[in-house]
Write a protein that holds these residues in place. Sequence first.
Motif, mmCIF file in Angstrom:
data_model
loop_
_atom_site.group_PDB
_atom_site.id
_atom_site.type_symbol
_atom_site.label_atom_id
_atom_site.label_comp_id
_atom_site.label_asym_id
_atom_site.label_seq_id
_atom_site.Cartn_x
_atom_site.Cartn_y
_atom_site.Cartn_z
ATOM 1 N N SER A 215 42.647 41.816 32.584
ATOM 2 C CA SER A 215 42.399 40.410 32.230
ATOM 3 C C SER A 215 42.438 39.508 33.454
ATOM 4 O O SER A 215 41.700 38.510 33.521
ATOM 5 C CB SER A 215 43.420 39.934 31.197
ATOM 6 N N VAL A 216 43.288 39.842 34.426
ATOM 7 C CA VAL A 216 43.364 39.039 35.651
ATOM 8 C C VAL A 216 42.234 39.406 36.604
ATOM 9 O O VAL A 216 41.652 38.530 37.256
ATOM 10 C CB VAL A 216 44.739 39.218 36.332
ATOM 11 N N TRP A 217 41.894 40.711 36.677
ATOM 12 C CA TRP A 217 40.781 41.116 37.548
ATOM 13 C C TRP A 217 39.483 40.416 37.137
ATOM 14 O O TRP A 217 38.640 40.124 37.989
ATOM 15 C CB TRP A 217 40.585 42.627 37.495
ATOM 16 N N ARG A 218 39.319 40.176 35.861
ATOM 17 C CA ARG A 218 38.098 39.510 35.391
ATOM 18 C C ARG A 218 37.957 38.113 35.990
ATOM 19 O O ARG A 218 36.841 37.636 36.226
ATOM 20 C CB ARG A 218 38.109 39.416 33.864
ATOM 21 N N LYS A 219 39.091 37.463 36.250
ATOM 22 C CA LYS A 219 39.068 36.082 36.760
ATOM 23 C C LYS A 219 39.255 36.020 38.271
ATOM 24 O O LYS A 219 38.822 35.057 38.904
ATOM 25 C CB LYS A 219 40.161 35.259 36.071
ATOM 26 N N GLU A 220 39.907 37.042 38.861
ATOM 27 C CA GLU A 220 40.284 36.967 40.274
ATOM 28 C C GLU A 220 39.933 38.257 41.017
ATOM 29 O O GLU A 220 40.813 39.031 41.406
ATOM 30 C CB GLU A 220 41.791 36.700 40.407
ATOM 31 N N PRO A 221 38.659 38.531 41.240
ATOM 32 C CA PRO A 221 38.276 39.711 42.029
ATOM 33 C C PRO A 221 38.606 39.502 43.503
ATOM 34 O O PRO A 221 38.893 38.377 43.938
ATOM 35 C CB PRO A 221 36.763 39.799 41.803
ATOM 36 N N ILE A 222 38.598 40.579 44.278
ATOM 37 C CA ILE A 222 38.768 40.471 45.729
ATOM 38 C C ILE A 222 37.515 41.009 46.407
ATOM 39 O O ILE A 222 36.709 41.723 45.802
ATOM 40 C CB ILE A 222 40.019 41.245 46.224
#
Length: 236
Positions: A215-222
């Motif tokens: 859920s966080v990767w969806r909003k905050e990729p690197i």
Amino acid sequence: MTGVLYLVPNALGDAAALAGVLPEPVRALAARLTYYVGENAKSTRAFLKKTGGTVPIQDIEIRELNVNTPASAIDALLAPIIAGCDGGLLSEAGCPAVADPGALLVRRAHERGIRVVPLVGPSSILLALMGSGLNGQSFAFHGYLPVDAAQRTKKLRELEQQSRRARQTQIFIETPYRNRAMLDVLASACAPDTLVCVAVDLTLPDEQIVTRPVSVWRKEPIELHKRPAIFLMLAN
């Protein structure tokens, strides 16, 4: 008496970092060997120059073993060791024979009664697992996943189910220019609470190890483009 086959680790990136990832005794042993099997002769010579050895490069025999090497050529690669010369097996990066064509040479060495000695050095797979915070008691490494988008999505969902069922960390890799596509598929195909770790540029100055729920990767990729990466997944 036959020689010994030493499995010589390499740096994970710039060979200039050799002193920071290989113990001095390993570098000293690597520097004294006069016979090497490597994936690429040019990069093997570059590695040897960084070991600080006194043996002239032109006096070191280097033969290639890569994905294009036929199985029928393996015995010829072992011939100098069978004749009594110690030899080294070198990977392009990290530990030989792990996600590496050198495994064929090691297996045949055992069949021929040759002593095999693995040397200490960096394994991107284990370093990523150590730094991930995911389950280090039970894990599986799958190498590269399918290139086809539909097949890759299917495989990721299968791995997620396996992870959830067995509480097992799933580890896989991708070619650097497809890293972002892999992260995008992970973010879209997996459950929001599945934990995903991305370990990038391990042992290098720009190293990043980031563990987050999907859920966080969806909003905050690197930024991953063309950076060596290991992907790890643990489903809840």
